[in-house]
Design a protein around this motif. Structure first.
Motif, short mmCIF file in Angstrom:
data_model
loop_
_atom_site.label_atom_id
_atom_site.label_comp_id
_atom_site.label_asym_id
_atom_site.label_seq_id
_atom_site.Cartn_x
_atom_site.Cartn_y
_atom_site.Cartn_z
N GLN A 8 3.50 9.07 10.89
CA GLN A 8 4.69 8.62 11.59
C GLN A 8 4.64 7.13 11.93
O GLN A 8 5.67 6.45 11.92
CB GLN A 8 4.87 9.43 12.90
N ASN A 9 3.45 6.62 12.23
CA ASN A 9 3.34 5.26 12.76
C ASN A 9 2.58 4.27 11.87
O ASN A 9 2.78 3.06 12.01
CB ASN A 9 2.70 5.29 14.14
N ASP A 10 1.71 4.76 10.99
CA ASP A 10 0.99 3.84 10.10
C ASP A 10 2.00 3.16 9.18
O ASP A 10 2.88 3.82 8.62
CB ASP A 10 -0.05 4.60 9.27
N LEU A 11 1.84 1.87 9.00
CA LEU A 11 2.82 1.09 8.24
C LEU A 11 2.59 1.18 6.73
O LEU A 11 1.44 1.22 6.27
CB LEU A 11 2.78 -0.37 8.68
N GLN A 12 3.69 1.23 6.00
CA GLN A 12 3.65 1.25 4.55
C GLN A 12 4.40 0.05 4.00
O GLN A 12 5.43 -0.36 4.54
CB GLN A 12 4.29 2.54 4.00
N PHE A 13 3.86 -0.50 2.91
CA PHE A 13 4.51 -1.64 2.26
C PHE A 13 4.52 -1.41 0.75
O PHE A 13 3.63 -0.78 0.18
CB PHE A 13 3.76 -2.94 2.57
N SER A 14 5.55 -1.98 0.13
CA SER A 14 5.65 -1.90 -1.32
C SER A 14 4.80 -2.99 -1.94
O SER A 14 4.38 -3.95 -1.27
CB SER A 14 7.10 -2.05 -1.76
N ALA A 15 4.57 -2.86 -3.24
CA ALA A 15 3.78 -3.87 -3.95
C ALA A 15 4.43 -5.25 -3.86
O ALA A 15 3.75 -6.27 -3.68
CB ALA A 15 3.61 -3.46 -5.41
N SER A 16 5.74 -5.29 -3.93
CA SER A 16 6.46 -6.57 -3.91
C SER A 16 6.38 -7.28 -2.56
O SER A 16 6.57 -8.50 -2.47
CB SER A 16 7.92 -6.36 -4.31
N GLN A 17 6.11 -6.51 -1.50
CA GLN A 17 6.05 -7.10 -0.15
C GLN A 17 4.70 -7.75 0.14
O GLN A 17 4.61 -8.64 1.00
CB GLN A 17 6.32 -6.03 0.91
N LEU A 18 3.66 -7.30 -0.52
CA LEU A 18 2.30 -7.73 -0.15
C LEU A 18 2.07 -9.24 -0.25
O LEU A 18 1.51 -9.83 0.69
CB LEU A 18 1.27 -6.98 -1.00
N PRO A 19 2.42 -9.90 -1.34
CA PRO A 19 2.10 -11.34 -1.42
C PRO A 19 2.69 -12.17 -0.28
O PRO A 19 2.02 -13.05 0.27
CB PRO A 19 2.71 -11.74 -2.78
#
Length: 230
Positions: free
Chosen positions: A108-119
């Motif tokens: 519910q709370n751990d954050l997720q990011f897409s590959a394009s967001q990381l850089p």
């Protein structure tokens, strides 16, 4: 005289029939014996094929395991170099990657990011809430870079004391729910048993990299940091 001839003929006929039946029985026995031999040969061949199949499965598992470890080593090297572009190339295209500060994954709370967001995250000054601190329950509020330094690569995981392949090496009081959250995944754990002898191993650290198959390749879906918790 005629009656005798008839009787003799009947006796001969019966005798011939008996011989024929006996011959037919022998032929049937020979056919059955041949069929049994064929069945035995097929069963033996089937056993051999099963054995070869099990061996192939074992080889495939070893190759898959080896491939997974190879990808995990590349990922941990990208983390060591703080190379977000390289890291992004390993991230699952649809699931993205979830960051968990402790061994218990909070979906519910751990954050997720897409590959394009990381850089772009690396240079971002935006402060995120990544969860709560063990013990105090205070919010973990960091920029991506500060979170990375504390809850991703806080020790040199590229040169660990131990590596676990789908085995959780570091264990603490917090429930490890990796198998429940990532049910179709495999993970590699990079583990340090401890650093300062006075803590008797309570200062251990682990980094678990979780992967799922995507188009025949292992792709990163989770980065789980773990340590001793209260």
């Amino acid at each position: 005289m005629v009656k005798r001839l008839i009787v003799v003929f009947i006796i001969l006929l019966v005798g011939c029939t008996a011989q024929q039946d006996e011959s037919n029985v022998k032929q049937l026995e020979q056919i059955i014996a041949k069929q049994q031999t064929t069945i035995d040969q097929l069963q033996e061949k089937n056993k051999q094929l099963q054995k070869e199949n099990e061996q192939l499965k074992s080889e495939v598992n070893q190759m898959t395991s080896s491939s997974l470890l190879s990808v995990a080593l590349d990922v941990v090297e990208a983390l060591k170099n703080k190379d977000m572009n390289a890291l992004a190339s390993y991230v699952h295209s649809t699931a993205g990657v979830r960051f968990s500060p402790y061994g218990h994954v909070d979906v519910q709370n751990d954050l997720q990011f897409s590959a394009s967001q990381l850089p772009s995250l690396w240079s971002s000054t935006q402060v995120y809430q990544w969860g709560v601190y063990d013990g105090s329950g205070d919010p973990i509020q960091f920029t991506f870079q500060d979170y990375f330094d504390r809850f991703v690569y806080d020790v040199d995981f590229a040169n660990p004391h131990m590596i676990g392949n789908n085995v959780a090496v570091g264990t603490g009081n917090m429930i490890n729910n990796i198998q429940q959250v990532y049910s179709n995944s495999s993970f590699i754990e990079f583990h340090f048993t401890g650093f300062d002898p006075q803590y008797n191993g309570m200062d251990w650290r682990s980094l678990r990299l979780v992967f799922e198959q995507e188009n025949g390749q292992w792709k990163l879906v989770g980065i789980i940091h773990d340590e001793w918790t209260t």
